[in-house]
Design a protein around this motif. Structure first.
Motif, PDB file in Angstrom:
ATOM      1  N   ALA A  17       0.841  -1.207   0.000  1.00 61.72           N
ATOM      2  CA  ALA A  17       0.000   0.000   0.000  1.00 61.72           C
ATOM      3  C   ALA A  17       0.872   1.250   0.000  1.00 61.72           C
ATOM      4  O   ALA A  17       0.542   2.257  -0.640  1.00 61.72           O
ATOM      5  CB  ALA A  17      -0.919  -0.005   1.219  1.00 61.72           C
ATOM      6  N   ALA A  18       1.996   1.193   0.701  1.00 64.80           N
ATOM      7  CA  ALA A  18       2.892   2.351   0.742  1.00 64.80           C
ATOM      8  C   ALA A  18       3.497   2.603  -0.637  1.00 64.80           C
ATOM      9  O   ALA A  18       3.614   3.743  -1.091  1.00 64.80           O
ATOM     10  CB  ALA A  18       3.993   2.129   1.773  1.00 64.80           C
ATOM     11  N   ARG A  19       3.843   1.531  -1.325  1.00 64.74           N
ATOM     12  CA  ARG A  19       4.381   1.670  -2.681  1.00 64.74           C
ATOM     13  C   ARG A  19       3.314   2.238  -3.615  1.00 64.74           C
ATOM     14  O   ARG A  19       3.579   3.123  -4.440  1.00 64.74           O
ATOM     15  CB  ARG A  19       4.843   0.293  -3.167  1.00 64.74           C
ATOM     16  N   ASP A  20       2.105   1.757  -3.430  1.00 66.09           N
ATOM     17  CA  ASP A  20       1.031   2.184  -4.307  1.00 66.09           C
ATOM     18  C   ASP A  20       0.735   3.679  -4.153  1.00 66.09           C
ATOM     19  O   ASP A  20       0.649   4.420  -5.135  1.00 66.09           O
ATOM     20  CB  ASP A  20      -0.221   1.354  -4.003  1.00 66.09           C
ATOM     21  N   ILE A  21       0.630   4.134  -2.908  1.00 68.29           N
ATOM     22  CA  ILE A  21       0.289   5.559  -2.770  1.00 68.29           C
ATOM     23  C   ILE A  21       1.494   6.433  -3.088  1.00 68.29           C
ATOM     24  O   ILE A  21       1.349   7.560  -3.559  1.00 68.29           O
ATOM     25  CB  ILE A  21      -0.346   5.907  -1.399  1.00 68.29           C
ATOM     26  N   ALA A  22       2.694   5.905  -2.905  1.00 64.59           N
ATOM     27  CA  ALA A  22       3.875   6.694  -3.299  1.00 64.59           C
ATOM     28  C   ALA A  22       3.860   6.914  -4.819  1.00 64.59           C
ATOM     29  O   ALA A  22       4.177   7.999  -5.309  1.00 64.59           O
ATOM     30  CB  ALA A  22       5.152   5.991  -2.851  1.00 64.59           C
ATOM     31  N   ARG A  23       3.478   5.903  -5.566  1.00 66.02           N
ATOM     32  CA  ARG A  23       3.380   6.063  -7.028  1.00 66.02           C
ATOM     33  C   ARG A  23       2.279   7.060  -7.381  1.00 66.02           C
ATOM     34  O   ARG A  23       2.436   7.896  -8.265  1.00 66.02           O
ATOM     35  CB  ARG A  23       3.012   4.722  -7.688  1.00 66.02           C
ATOM     36  N   LYS A  24       1.175   6.927  -6.657  1.00 69.88           N
ATOM     37  CA  LYS A  24       0.045   7.827  -6.948  1.00 69.88           C
ATOM     38  C   LYS A  24       0.371   9.271  -6.613  1.00 69.88           C
ATOM     39  O   LYS A  24      -0.269  10.189  -7.110  1.00 69.88           O
ATOM     40  CB  LYS A  24      -1.181   7.378  -6.150  1.00 69.88           C
ATOM     41  N   SER A  25       1.324   9.487  -5.717  1.00 68.72           N
ATOM     42  CA  SER A  25       1.669  10.842  -5.278  1.00 68.72           C
ATOM     43  C   SER A  25       2.650  11.538  -6.217  1.00 68.72           C
ATOM     44  O   SER A  25       2.867  12.739  -6.107  1.00 68.72           O
ATOM     45  CB  SER A  25       2.325  10.780  -3.890  1.00 68.72           C
ATOM     46  N   ILE A  26       3.275  10.756  -7.082  1.00 66.17           N
ATOM     47  CA  ILE A  26       4.313  11.333  -7.951  1.00 66.17           C
ATOM     48  C   ILE A  26       3.664  12.203  -9.042  1.00 66.17           C
ATOM     49  O   ILE A  26       2.678  11.806  -9.662  1.00 66.17           O
ATOM     50  CB  ILE A  26       5.162  10.202  -8.566  1.00 66.17           C
ATOM     51  N   VAL A  27       4.250  13.376  -9.247  1.00 68.04           N
ATOM     52  CA  VAL A  27       3.718  14.285 -10.260  1.00 68.04           C
ATOM     53  C   VAL A  27       4.745  14.427 -11.384  1.00 68.04           C
ATOM     54  O   VAL A  27       5.901  14.784 -11.138  1.00 68.04           O
ATOM     55  CB  VAL A  27       3.410  15.678  -9.657  1.00 68.04           C
ATOM     56  N   LEU A  28       4.306  14.135 -12.583  1.00 71.62           N
ATOM     57  CA  LEU A  28       5.174  14.297 -13.757  1.00 71.62           C
ATOM     58  C   LEU A  28       5.089  15.756 -14.189  1.00 71.62           C
ATOM     59  O   LEU A  28       4.040  16.214 -14.651  1.00 71.62           O
ATOM     60  CB  LEU A  28       4.693  13.356 -14.874  1.00 71.62           C
ATOM     61  N   LEU A  29       6.195  16.482 -13.996  1.00 75.81           N
ATOM     62  CA  LEU A  29       6.163  17.929 -14.246  1.00 75.81           C
ATOM     63  C   LEU A  29       6.536  18.273 -15.685  1.00 75.81           C
ATOM     64  O   LEU A  29       6.087  19.277 -16.233  1.00 75.81           O
ATOM     65  CB  LEU A  29       7.117  18.640 -13.283  1.00 75.81           C
ATOM     66  N   LYS A  30       7.384  17.453 -16.275  1.00 76.72           N
ATOM     67  CA  LYS A  30       7.791  17.755 -17.647  1.00 76.72           C
ATOM     68  C   LYS A  30       8.216  16.458 -18.313  1.00 76.72           C
ATOM     69  O   LYS A  30       8.809  15.591 -17.650  1.00 76.72           O
ATOM     70  CB  LYS A  30       8.973  18.747 -17.617  1.00 76.72           C
ATOM     71  N   ASN A  31       7.924  16.329 -19.590  1.00 74.56           N
ATOM     72  CA  ASN A  31       8.321  15.107 -20.290  1.00 74.56           C
ATOM     73  C   ASN A  31       8.490  15.394 -21.767  1.00 74.56           C
ATOM     74  O   ASN A  31       7.727  14.932 -22.611  1.00 74.56           O
ATOM     75  CB  ASN A  31       7.268  13.997 -20.060  1.00 74.56           C
ATOM     76  N   LYS A  32       9.522  16.152 -22.078  1.00 71.20           N
ATOM     77  CA  LYS A  32       9.729  16.604 -23.456  1.00 71.20           C
ATOM     78  C   LYS A  32      10.039  15.408 -24.357  1.00 71.20           C
ATOM     79  O   LYS A  32      10.851  14.551 -24.007  1.00 71.20           O
ATOM     80  CB  LYS A  32      10.902  17.590 -23.460  1.00 71.20           C
ATOM     81  N   ASN A  33       9.413  15.386 -25.478  1.00 67.38           N
ATOM     82  CA  ASN A  33       9.593  14.312 -26.465  1.00 67.38           C
ATOM     83  C   ASN A  33       9.435  12.922 -25.858  1.00 67.38           C
ATOM     84  O   ASN A  33      10.096  11.968 -26.286  1.00 67.38           O
ATOM     85  CB  ASN A  33      10.974  14.416 -27.143  1.00 67.38           C
ATOM     86  N   ASN A  34       8.601  12.836 -24.877  1.00 70.32           N
ATOM     87  CA  ASN A  34       8.336  11.536 -24.235  1.00 70.32           C
ATOM     88  C   ASN A  34       9.617  10.797 -23.853  1.00 70.32           C
ATOM     89  O   ASN A  34       9.769   9.603 -24.119  1.00 70.32           O
ATOM     90  CB  ASN A  34       7.481  10.643 -25.141  1.00 70.32           C
ATOM     91  N   LEU A  35      10.516  11.526 -23.243  1.00 73.12           N
ATOM     92  CA  LEU A  35      11.736  10.857 -22.754  1.00 73.12           C
ATOM     93  C   LEU A  35      11.357   9.748 -21.766  1.00 73.12           C
ATOM     94  O   LEU A  35      11.970   8.687 -21.728  1.00 73.12           O
ATOM     95  CB  LEU A  35      12.651  11.898 -22.090  1.00 73.12           C
TER      96      LEU A  35
END
Ligand code: NOJ
Length: 742
Positions: free
Chosen positions: A385-403
């Motif tokens: 559960a800790a792994r799951d909510i840690a993933r859910k908490s991550i915010v992708l701020l930038k992803n140029k050219n789908n790196l």
């Protein structure tokens, strides 16, 4: 035009928005009333005052003053609750002192700051808020309660309900960010999680709503500083999360350290009696924050210990944390007729009722189970559960050219940065009994996921300080690799209590390290590990991929690796605005338009000379590995009355190639009102999973109370006229529609 709807709105507000103001409150429990009255009738004044006294044990230090004689105090019935002491054996021993030595055998409460996990540490609360996932947040609090109650604890000093719009303030990490709507729902979820469904079960904790009130608005973000704000701002923005937690049935509430408009919170009748008791019908007990009664002397509102005790008791405090002033002064104040014993009775009743509701009178040892302590800590499903909510908490701020996501076929990756393998930082602040040595770092997470991959680790530099000796090794690692994963940010000790910063850029030479690595020309993914918004403009401009991982807790390294390699598609959205620089603070999405909104062609409009008005990242922002397209907003009618609701819907299409979750956000603006109103305010959201190519309709119901605000007479009122609706995947990029309140 102003309507006279406020009475109705007050009713609707109770029933619809806050989810009925006496939400989880139980009907009068006569058995409990009789029991408590019977007990109270037998108590001496000394024994009563003992119940109103809370002292710290010695397993942790979370404030400035320590006492050494708690065991003696317990045996003499001079203390009714202990904090910072846990462990089944330990708490059993102390509970036995209370039960065996005291005349009336009243059990102790055992409290601790179980803020985001007890042993299994979840992401810091600000991070969890970025998940916008109320079920996951409730689950995290539930697991925290299961673990904490297994070691004798029955009371947590959480949830933190402080709205903050100032990332300089270190404790922004403990709350749910800047928005009252989101924070209120999260406050409720946490109370539900901690207190569970049955308070008498042996795996529940009494929640403590804190820090009442407006602690998150300390001036200039400096810890423990003063707060000065209008009552309207207080009621519309800062109070709702505390009220939501109270309505959800939280059993206790903690005062704040700050003074509010000149009155220290622990001396505020306005807050503790007028609002909390008379308006919100709170029937739990109020505890001060650490030595807050003592601090009334420093605040300059009390000359001595006696006066400080008198003021706080009369304001509505029931329990003194750590000052020892109630213990020392209250009996004398009663003898001198300065306070009435009935005031003390009121406080004691409230405290005894909480003990009763937790089932402590039936079995004072129900929380002290060796067996549970052995078996219920860090269970595999808790870690999952800790792994799951840690993933859910991550915010992708930038992803140029789908790196991102990175390919698992890569051969060599450089893993660089002072936070890439920093076990002691992963948990962040207020990590209770979290064992830092068990936290998974990013490097460990990557090694576990990619055992065959050549991962070259180089620390590069420390989190803070001026030493650049490690740069050469980091550059060499980058040069040998196809991609650089660069973990930078803050130390855990840089956020939390007493951790304000005036500069919220990257500490030390980390910025220089990023720049040096950027020169290698290698693609870089920056992973931020931190507890507050950071001013990372250069990185945003130059680095192709950025993820905000916050302090992600025990399973952080696994969670980040899942996101980096596409085993989890990030869906987090910022619960707080990221400024471009400190000069923009306070900066938040629900600001006012002003009489001169910025117009680049007109000098005499609201702006700075040296930075734009726009933040770096807006509230509600966060990318995904897929893309979403929003259709036009549909309304079931173009107008509503004050006794109706309005249905709003929007079709959201996943236009990318993989399934993804989107947080569809609904904002409302009152176009013309008798007072200036925010340009938009969050009033609803839905987190929905959408398959590639699929369209899903998100539907919201707008209630009259969603349109209301405190008018000039401080009535909570919805005024007739035009309202604008905005729906989108963040607070800026939205579709809009209008309707009328008739
Ligand atoms: C002071 C903090 O402000 C508060 O949040 C905490 O609960 C107490 N110390 C007890 O540790």
């Amino acid at each position: 035009m102003r309507s006279k709807l406020h009475l109705l709105i007050v009713i609707c507000f109770s029933l619809l928005v806050v989810g009925c103001s006496s939400g989880k409150k139980q009907p009068v429990n006569e058995e409990m009333e009789d029991f408590v009255e019977g007990l109270l009738a037998q108590m001496t004044l000394e024994e009563k005052i003992g119940q109103m006294t809370l002292f710290a044990g010695d397993m942790d230090q979370t404030g400035q003053l320590k006492r050494k004689d708690i065991e003696e105090d317990i045996k003499l019935g001079r203390v009714g609750a202990i904090f910072n002491n846990y462990g089944a054996i330990n708490t059993r021993r102390l509970q036995e002192f209370a039960i065996k030595n005291t005349r009336l055998r009243i059990p102790l409460l055992f409290g601790l700051d179980v803020i985001h996990g007890f042993k299994t540490i979840f992401p810091v609360p600000l991070a969890e808020a970025a998940s916008w996932d109320l079920q996951a947040i409730e689950k995290s609090a539930r697991i925290a309660a299961i673990e904490a109650s297994a070691v004798g604890l029955n009371w947590t000093f959480a949830p933190v309900c402080d709205i903050s719009r100032d990332p300089r303030w270190g404790r922004i990490v403990e709350g749910a960010g800047e928005d009252p709507y989101l924070a209120s729902l999260i406050a409720r979820a946490r109370v539900r999680g901690f207190q569970g469904e049955n308070l008498k079960a042996n795996n529940t904790l009494a929640a403590c709503v804190k820090h009442f009130a407006a602690y998150g608005a300390v001036q200039a973000g400096r810890e423990y500083n003063s707060v000065d704000m209008s009552e309207r701002m207080l009621r519309e923005v800062y109070l709702p999360p505390y009220q939501a937690a109270v309505d959800e049935g939280a059993l206790t509430l903690m005062t704040a350290f700050n003074d509010l408009n000149g009155v220290p919170a622990s001396a505020s009748k306005f807050l503790l009696t007028d609002i909390l008791r008379n308006e919100w019908n709170f029937d739990g007990f109020v505890v001060t924050d650490y030595t807050s009664i003592m601090e009334l002397i420093q605040h300059g509102v009390a000359t001595d210990e006696a006066q400080a005790s008198e003021i706080s008791l009369k304001a509505g405090v029931d329990m003194d944390m750590q000052s020892g002033f109630f213990q020392k002064e209250l009996a004398k104040l009663v003898e001198q007729n300065i306070i009435e014993e009935e005031q003390i009775n009121t406080a004691v009743r409230r405290i005894l009722k909480v003990k009763y509701q937790l089932g402590l009178f039936e079995d004072p040892f129900r929380y002290c189970s060796d067996e549970r302590e052995q078996n219920e800590i860090m269970a595999p499903e808790f870690l999952e559960a800790a792994r799951d909510i840690a993933r859910k908490s991550i915010v992708l701020l930038k992803n140029k050219n789908n790196l991102l996501p990175l390919s698992k076929e890569l051969k060599t990756i450089a893993v660089i940065g002072p936070l890439a393998d920093a076990k002691i930082e992963m948990n962040g602040s207020w990590a209770a009994a979290g064992d830092r040595s068990k936290s998974v770092t990013l490097l460990e997470g990557l090694r576990a996921k990619l055992p065959e991959m050549n991962l070259i680790f180089a620390k590069g530099c420390e989190i803070d300080g001026t030493v650049t000796d490690g740069f050469a090794e980091a550059i060499a690692a980058a040069m040998q690799s196809e991609v650089v994963i660069l973990a930078i940010g803050e130390a855990a000790s840089m956020s939390g209590e007493a951790a304000s910063r005036s500069d919220i850029g990257l500490p030390g030479v980390q910025q220089e390290l990023v720049e040096a690595l950027h020169k290698t020309g290698k693609p870089i993914v920056v992973v931020l590990i931190n507890g507050r918004p950071l001013t990372i403009n250069w990185i945003d401009e130059k680095i192709p991929a950025i993820i905000e991982a916050w302090f992600p807790g025990t399973q952080g390294g696994h969670a980040i690796s899942d996101v980096l390699f596409g085993d989890y598609n990030p869906s987090g959205k910022l619960p707080v605005t990221f400024p471009k620089n400190v000069g923009q603070i306070p900066i938040y999405y629900s600001s006012k338009n002003t009489g001169r909104p910025f117009d680049p062609k007109n000098k005499y409009t609201s702006h700075y000379l040296d930075v734009s008005n726009d933040p770096l990242y807006v509230f509600g922002y966060g990318l995904n590995y897929t893309t979403f397209e929003y259709g036009e907003i549909m309304l079931d009618k173009n107008s509503m009355t004050d006794y109706e609701t309005l249905e709003v819907s929007v079709e959201v299409t996943n236009t990318g190639k993989i399934a993804g979750e989107e947080v569809v956000q609904l904002y409302i603006q009152d176009a013309v009102a008798s007072l200036t109103r925010p340009v938009r305010e969050l009033k609803g959201f839905k987190k929905i999973m959408i398959e590639p190519g699929q369209s899903v309709t998100a539907t919201f119901t707008i209630k009259p109370s969603d349109l209301a605000f405190y008018d000039q007479d401080m009535h909570f009122t919805a005024e007739k006229g035009e309202f604008r609706i905005y729906i989108g995947g963040n607070s800026r990029d939205t579709k809009s529609a209008v309707f009328e309140l008739k």
